[in-house]
Design a protein around this motif. Structure first.
Motif, short mmCIF file in Angstrom:
data_model
loop_
_atom_site.label_atom_id
_atom_site.label_comp_id
_atom_site.label_asym_id
_atom_site.label_seq_id
_atom_site.Cartn_x
_atom_site.Cartn_y
_atom_site.Cartn_z
N GLN A 417 -1.33 6.62 -0.92
CA GLN A 417 -0.81 5.26 -1.23
C GLN A 417 -1.26 4.66 -2.45
O GLN A 417 -0.66 3.70 -3.20
N THR A 418 -2.62 4.87 -2.79
CA THR A 418 -3.00 4.48 -4.05
C THR A 418 -2.25 4.63 -5.23
O THR A 418 -1.92 4.19 -6.34
N ASP A 425 -0.29 -4.63 -8.37
CA ASP A 425 -1.28 -5.12 -8.22
C ASP A 425 -1.14 -5.72 -6.83
O ASP A 425 -2.43 -6.03 -6.11
N ASP A 426 -0.19 -6.08 -6.35
CA ASP A 426 -0.01 -6.76 -4.95
C ASP A 426 0.33 -5.93 -3.89
O ASP A 426 0.24 -6.42 -2.72
N LEU A 427 0.44 -4.42 -4.08
CA LEU A 427 0.57 -3.64 -3.07
C LEU A 427 -0.56 -2.52 -3.12
O LEU A 427 -0.91 -1.92 -4.14
N ARG A 428 -1.24 -2.22 -1.85
CA ARG A 428 -2.34 -1.33 -1.84
C ARG A 428 -2.06 -0.22 -0.75
O ARG A 428 -2.31 0.99 -0.94
N VAL A 429 -1.57 -0.69 0.34
CA VAL A 429 -1.16 0.21 1.41
C VAL A 429 0.26 -0.05 1.99
O VAL A 429 0.89 -0.90 1.61
N ASN A 430 0.48 0.99 2.92
CA ASN A 430 2.12 0.72 3.43
C ASN A 430 2.34 -0.43 4.11
O ASN A 430 3.30 -0.93 4.02
N ALA A 431 1.44 -1.01 4.53
CA ALA A 431 1.50 -2.22 5.31
C ALA A 431 2.01 -3.43 4.43
O ALA A 431 2.55 -4.38 5.03
N ASP A 432 1.56 -3.34 3.30
CA ASP A 432 2.08 -4.42 2.40
C ASP A 432 3.52 -4.33 1.75
O ASP A 432 4.18 -5.07 1.09
N ALA A 433 3.87 -3.07 1.79
CA ALA A 433 5.68 -2.92 1.39
C ALA A 433 6.46 -3.61 2.09
O ALA A 433 6.42 -3.70 3.35
N GLU A 434 7.57 -4.10 1.31
CA GLU A 434 8.52 -4.92 2.09
C GLU A 434 9.76 -4.54 0.81
O GLU A 434 9.68 -4.11 -0.26
N GLY A 435 11.14 -5.04 1.10
CA GLY A 435 12.13 -5.14 0.68
C GLY A 435 12.47 -3.80 0.07
O GLY A 435 12.56 -2.85 0.50
#
Length: 504
Positions: A417-418, A425-435
């Motif tokens: 994921q890294t 910079d605003d995404l680090r893991v899969n839980a942050d992904a959207e759109g």
């Protein structure tokens, strides 16, 4: 003569520069502080006077006025003592004025001139580095502030030692950073007998920072499982460690200036108030959700928390930050945490045991879990039943996987994921992904997509639930080292979404 120095006022983990001016003018002898000070700041004049007297420095029989600019910002805390004393000493020409102006100072003074540690040295060092100034702080805060490489940190033990430094009598060396504390976990997953499905859910949640909800009878091992999650989480990256430490610095939780690489584990009691959980109080301090930033927040007896407290979690879970609004302050704190909640299936806890269940089954379970609103329950990525463990299983030898082997798979998935989000910079893991990002990384194959559509139609998944299933499926694929999300990954992700017998 007018002399000035600088200090900081804290607005969350941000430190805003405050100019401290000291003017000595003819007039009736007086020592006044202006600029919306609170009680602690107003009392600084007496602490400064006593500290100077202890050094045999007499104040002139003139009017002394200390102004803090900007005047419309409320000033709170005892860390204004040292900059006031520094500006006053510069106005008295005891120390060079140009040295005072190039310094950001914070610290509390005792009556004998000893410098007392204060909270917030780390964000203050960040502000000093941004202004290209030297940071002056008590010795006990020096190791903490020195973690900001761009800032020169001077940390004397007393006001007299500070004067000797600025006059060249005994120059102090810059402070060095404290120790890096490594993670030490004494609780291992191999100690948990049975509960293989729950262990698998823990692994998935840790790999993608997904929110997890555990439901089971009393004594089935919910708290035991949650307490072992820190042992399978990867250590904090340097950037994450600095973020987390800045929040801990505001609460005075850094141990001797050391930085901890272990992810935070916060476990508030169900009687905790809303300010304790989300932040607030008179000074708008961070709450448990911010102290759990980059780590884990475990809320046992989840339905027993106040309804207002639970509902305030909905927005921080989605945005990863919380705004504490007060009449004199609007403070923003980061709070990207993994929420792990545990609950009994009903008030007595024996909903699934006919021999022990009460006469209100199944209404009692619906009423109890009904305390958790539908929108909040919808935010849990994985929902797992934790069945009671048979007595015969407790005597079985420890043959289950250790935390170390599970942690290795979690770390490998996190590395994937890294690399995937290295340009964001605003995404680090899969839980942050959207759109569109989520569509790019988690669109399943045709069989997986057909399965997900059927499940969404059959069980009425919300759009949020649909996307959370995709995120979990992506994490499951990462654990297997698969580039594509396939039908088995989707099927397992869906099974955790629909596994509860009782829905809120």
């Amino acid at each position: 003569m007018v002399a000035k120095t600088y200090t900081v006022a804290f607005e969350g983990i941000d430190a805003r520069m405050v100019e401290v001016q000291c003017a000595i003018t003819p007039g009736i002898p007086a020592f006044s502080i202006v600029g919306l000070p609170d009680k602690a700041v107003s009392e600084a004049r007496e602490r400064v006077r006593a500290a100077l007297t202890a050094m045999a420095i007499a104040l002139p029989s003139k009017r002394i006025t200390v102004n803090m600019s900007p005047a419309d910002m409320p000033k709170e805390g005892s860390h204004f003592d040292l900059p006031i004393a520094l500006a006053l000493l510069a106005a008295l020409e005891i120390i060079p004025q140009e040295d005072a102006e190039g310094t950001v100072a914070l610290g509390e003074l005792s009556l004998d001139g000893t410098l007392v540690p204060v909270v917030g040295a780390l964000p203050a060092a960040m502000a000093a580095a941004h202004e290209d100034r030297t940071l002056l702080c008590p010795q006990a805060c020096g190791a903490e502030a020195a973690w900001v490489d761009a800032a020169k940190v001077i940390a004397p033990r007393s006001l007299a030692e500070m004067v000797r430094h600025y006059t060249g009598q005994s120059v102090l060396s810059p402070s060095t950073p404290g120790e890096v504390h490594s993670a030490t976990h004494s609780k291992d997953l191999s100690e948990v007998k049975g509960q293989e499905r729950a262990k698998r859910a823990l692994e998935i949640a840790a790999a993608g920072r997904h929110h997890l909800f555990l439901v089971g009878s009393p004594g089935s091992g919910k708290s035991m499982l949650a307490a072992r999650i820190p042992g399978i989480l990867p250590p904090l990256t340097p950037a994450e460690a600095l973020e987390t430490s800045m929040i801990q610095s505001l609460c005075g939780l850094l141990d001797e200036g050391g930085i901890n690489r272990e992810r935070p584990f916060c476990e508030p009691h169900h009687t905790a108030s809303m300010p304790a959980i989300v932040g607030g109080g008179r000074t708008a301090k961070p709450g448990q959700i911010s102290l759990a930033h980059n780590g884990m927040l475990f809320m046992d007896e989840f339905p027993e928390f106040a309804r207002t407290v639970l509902e305030t979690l909905r927005q921080p879970i989605e945005t990863g930050e919380v705004v504490v609004a007060r009449a004199n302050a609007h403070v923003r704190y980061p709070c990207r945490f993994m929420l792990v909640a545990a609950a009994n299936p009903c008030k007595c806890g024996h909903l699934f045991d006919p021999a022990k269940a009460c006469a209100r089954v199944p209404i009692c379970g619906e009423d109890y879990l009904g305390r958790i609103s539908g929108p909040l329950m919808d935010r849990f990525d994985l929902r797992v039943e934790v069945p009671p463990v048979a007595f015969t299983d407790l005597d079985l030898p420890e043959d289950s996987e250790s935390s170390a082997s599970v942690a290795a798979r979690v770390a490998a998935a996190r590395d994937i994921q890294t690399a995937r989000f290295r340009d964001r910079d605003d995404l680090r893991v899969n839980a942050d992904a959207e759109g569109h990002i989520l569509e790019e990384i988690a669109t399943p194959d045709s069989e997986g997509r057909d399965l997900l559509i059927k499940v969404a139609e059959r069980f009425g998944l919300s759009a949020r639930g649909y996307h959370r299933v995709l995120r979990v499926a992506r994490t499951i694929a990462d654990l297997e080292g698969s580039d594509a999300v396939r039908k088995p990954h989707v099927a397992e992700a869906v099974s955790y979404r629909l596994s509860l017998t009782i829905e809120a």
